[in-house]
Design a protein around this motif. Structure first.
Motif, mmCIF file in Angstrom:
data_model
loop_
_atom_site.group_PDB
_atom_site.id
_atom_site.type_symbol
_atom_site.label_atom_id
_atom_site.label_comp_id
_atom_site.label_asym_id
_atom_site.label_seq_id
_atom_site.Cartn_x
_atom_site.Cartn_y
_atom_site.Cartn_z
ATOM 1 N N LEU A 20 0.819 -1.213 0.000
ATOM 2 C CA LEU A 20 0.000 0.000 0.000
ATOM 3 C C LEU A 20 0.850 1.259 0.000
ATOM 4 O O LEU A 20 0.386 2.326 -0.392
ATOM 5 N N THR A 21 2.102 1.148 0.439
ATOM 6 C CA THR A 21 2.992 2.307 0.386
ATOM 7 C C THR A 21 3.963 2.225 -0.788
ATOM 8 O O THR A 21 4.484 3.240 -1.232
ATOM 9 N N THR A 22 4.202 1.007 -1.294
ATOM 10 C CA THR A 22 5.092 0.838 -2.440
ATOM 11 C C THR A 22 4.376 1.141 -3.755
ATOM 12 O O THR A 22 4.957 1.735 -4.666
ATOM 13 N N LEU A 23 3.095 0.752 -3.840
ATOM 14 C CA LEU A 23 2.359 0.907 -5.095
ATOM 15 C C LEU A 23 2.205 2.358 -5.546
ATOM 16 O O LEU A 23 2.280 2.633 -6.749
ATOM 17 N N PRO A 24 1.975 3.316 -4.637
ATOM 18 C CA PRO A 24 1.894 4.705 -5.105
ATOM 19 C C PRO A 24 3.185 5.168 -5.778
ATOM 20 O O PRO A 24 3.132 5.927 -6.751
ATOM 21 N N VAL A 25 4.336 4.711 -5.272
ATOM 22 C CA VAL A 25 5.611 5.043 -5.902
ATOM 23 C C VAL A 25 5.678 4.399 -7.284
ATOM 24 O O VAL A 25 6.105 5.022 -8.261
ATOM 25 N N PHE A 26 5.237 3.150 -7.360
ATOM 26 C CA PHE A 26 5.213 2.439 -8.642
ATOM 27 C C PHE A 26 4.331 3.172 -9.647
ATOM 28 O O PHE A 26 4.717 3.381 -10.800
ATOM 29 N N LEU A 27 3.147 3.588 -9.210
ATOM 30 C CA LEU A 27 2.223 4.280 -10.107
ATOM 31 C C LEU A 27 2.777 5.630 -10.545
ATOM 32 O O LEU A 27 2.599 6.041 -11.693
ATOM 33 N N ALA A 28 3.450 6.316 -9.625
ATOM 34 C CA ALA A 28 4.013 7.626 -9.965
ATOM 35 C C ALA A 28 5.117 7.494 -11.009
ATOM 36 O O ALA A 28 5.232 8.324 -11.918
ATOM 37 N N MET A 29 5.938 6.439 -10.880
ATOM 38 C CA MET A 29 7.068 6.291 -11.788
ATOM 39 C C MET A 29 6.684 5.667 -13.128
ATOM 40 O O MET A 29 7.440 5.733 -14.095
ATOM 41 N N THR A 30 5.503 5.062 -13.189
ATOM 42 C CA THR A 30 5.061 4.446 -14.441
ATOM 43 C C THR A 30 3.877 5.208 -15.045
ATOM 44 O O THR A 30 3.254 4.717 -15.987
ATOM 45 N N GLY A 31 3.608 6.389 -14.517
ATOM 46 C CA GLY A 31 2.448 7.144 -14.980
ATOM 47 C C GLY A 31 2.504 7.500 -16.457
ATOM 48 O O GLY A 31 1.471 7.606 -17.121
ATOM 49 N N THR A 182 -2.081 3.338 7.178
ATOM 50 C CA THR A 182 -1.442 2.040 6.946
ATOM 51 C C THR A 182 0.046 2.105 7.232
ATOM 52 O O THR A 182 0.616 1.200 7.857
ATOM 53 N N ARG A 183 0.691 3.172 6.778
ATOM 54 C CA ARG A 183 2.130 3.317 7.002
ATOM 55 C C ARG A 183 2.445 3.342 8.497
ATOM 56 O O ARG A 183 3.390 2.691 8.963
ATOM 57 N N ARG A 184 1.645 4.074 9.264
ATOM 58 C CA ARG A 184 1.902 4.165 10.707
ATOM 59 C C ARG A 184 1.602 2.853 11.420
ATOM 60 O O ARG A 184 2.332 2.450 12.334
ATOM 61 N N LEU A 185 0.540 2.177 11.010
ATOM 62 C CA LEU A 185 0.201 0.898 11.623
ATOM 63 C C LEU A 185 1.292 -0.135 11.348
ATOM 64 O O LEU A 185 1.737 -0.850 12.258
ATOM 65 N N MET A 186 1.754 -0.207 10.104
ATOM 66 C CA MET A 186 2.823 -1.139 9.762
ATOM 67 C C MET A 186 4.134 -0.746 10.444
ATOM 68 O O MET A 186 4.941 -1.606 10.779
ATOM 69 N N GLY A 187 4.331 0.544 10.669
ATOM 70 C CA GLY A 187 5.509 1.000 11.392
ATOM 71 C C GLY A 187 5.517 0.485 12.815
ATOM 72 O O GLY A 187 6.567 0.084 13.341
ATOM 73 N N LEU A 188 4.353 0.465 13.459
ATOM 74 C CA LEU A 188 4.244 -0.044 14.821
ATOM 75 C C LEU A 188 4.535 -1.537 14.869
ATOM 76 O O LEU A 188 5.267 -2.022 15.752
ATOM 77 N N VAL A 189 3.962 -2.286 13.912
ATOM 78 C CA VAL A 189 4.223 -3.729 13.843
ATOM 79 C C VAL A 189 5.709 -3.988 13.605
ATOM 80 O O VAL A 189 6.324 -4.840 14.250
ATOM 81 N N LEU A 190 6.285 -3.227 12.685
ATOM 82 C CA LEU A 190 7.690 -3.414 12.343
ATOM 83 C C LEU A 190 8.603 -3.066 13.512
ATOM 84 O O LEU A 190 9.617 -3.723 13.742
ATOM 85 N N ALA A 191 8.245 -2.032 14.270
ATOM 86 C CA ALA A 191 9.045 -1.653 15.441
ATOM 87 C C ALA A 191 9.052 -2.782 16.473
ATOM 88 O O ALA A 191 10.094 -3.070 17.091
ATOM 89 N N SER A 192 7.906 -3.427 16.657
ATOM 90 C CA SER A 192 7.831 -4.541 17.612
ATOM 91 C C SER A 192 8.715 -5.700 17.173
ATOM 92 O O SER A 192 9.427 -6.309 17.981
ATOM 93 N N ILE A 193 8.683 -6.012 15.870
ATOM 94 C CA ILE A 193 9.507 -7.095 15.344
ATOM 95 C C ILE A 193 10.986 -6.729 15.444
ATOM 96 O O ILE A 193 11.834 -7.575 15.770
#
Length: 211
Positions: A20-31, A182-193
């Motif tokens: 969900l955070t990688t795809l916007p970059v993909f869409l921007a670079m392939t626009g 989503t970015r913040r939620l995944m950041g919390l999960v990643l910090a725990s790991i």
């Protein structure tokens, strides 16, 4: 089979390679690309991530041995890298290790090149992902769950490939608010790991701390 390691591994990969955070970059670079070129870029990105993951999973430990690096020290370094990425995500930012500079991106204008760099490496498959794949390979081996590890990695790569190919459709319902949360939620999960990786490595390096 004990799927505990598998669940943690999948969660770590999802958090650090969050589509969900990688795809916007993909869409921007392939626009500016047509449908065929965009598909070639997506396939190159998927292939890069898949090959990189398989190499790290199979010979990551051997590569570390070549440089005289043991797993506890690498796990500590990997945990710190993952923690820094997680803190950036909690602040709603992208860590510099998962991005390419505009001047570097301009050197790779073709669809396949963009899919390999910077979309494949380092945006999708950066240092934190490499460390996660190698560390969990060792953790799974120690827990006798290498089969679970292999299945989990395969399942995630299939999921990542489907999500990447479906990027044009997913983009229609992704709002800035959704991406931020989503970015913040995944950041919390990643910090725990990351903290679990750090504490586990310190326990190996300083067993007296854990009694």
């Amino acid at each position: 089979m004990d799927w505990t390691v598998g669940f943690k591994f999948f969660a770590a990969l999802f958090a650090i390679m969050n589509p969900l955070t990688t795809l916007p970059v993909f869409l921007a670079m392939t626009g500016g690309q047509d449908a065929a070129s965009s598909r070639r870029t997506a396939l190159a990105m998927i292939a890069t991530v898949t090959i990189g993951s398989v190499i790290c999973a199979l010979i990551g430990r051997a590569l570390l041995n070549v440089f005289g690096i043991d797993i506890p020290h690498f796990r500590l370094a990997g945990g710190l890298i993952v923690l820094l990425i997680a803190l950036s995500m909690l602040n709603g930012e992208d860590h510099p290790s998962h991005a390419g500079t505009p001047s570097e991106q301009a050197k790779f204008p073709s669809a396949s090149s963009i899919g390999i760099y910077p979309l494949g490496i380092p945006i999708a498959f950066g240092p934190g992902t490499m460390a996660t794949v190698i560390v969990f390979a060792q953790t799974s081996a120690e827990a006798g769950a290498i089969g679970v590890y292999a299945i989990t990695l395969a399942l995630y790569l299939v999921f990542f490939g489907i999500a990447t190919l479906a990027a044009p459709f997913i983009s229609h319902w992704m709002s800035p608010m959704t991406l931020s949360l989503t970015r913040r939620l995944m950041g919390l999960v990643l910090a725990s790991i990351a903290m679990e990786m750090i504490v586990g490595s310190l326990g190996k390096l300083f067993p007296g701390w854990l009694g």
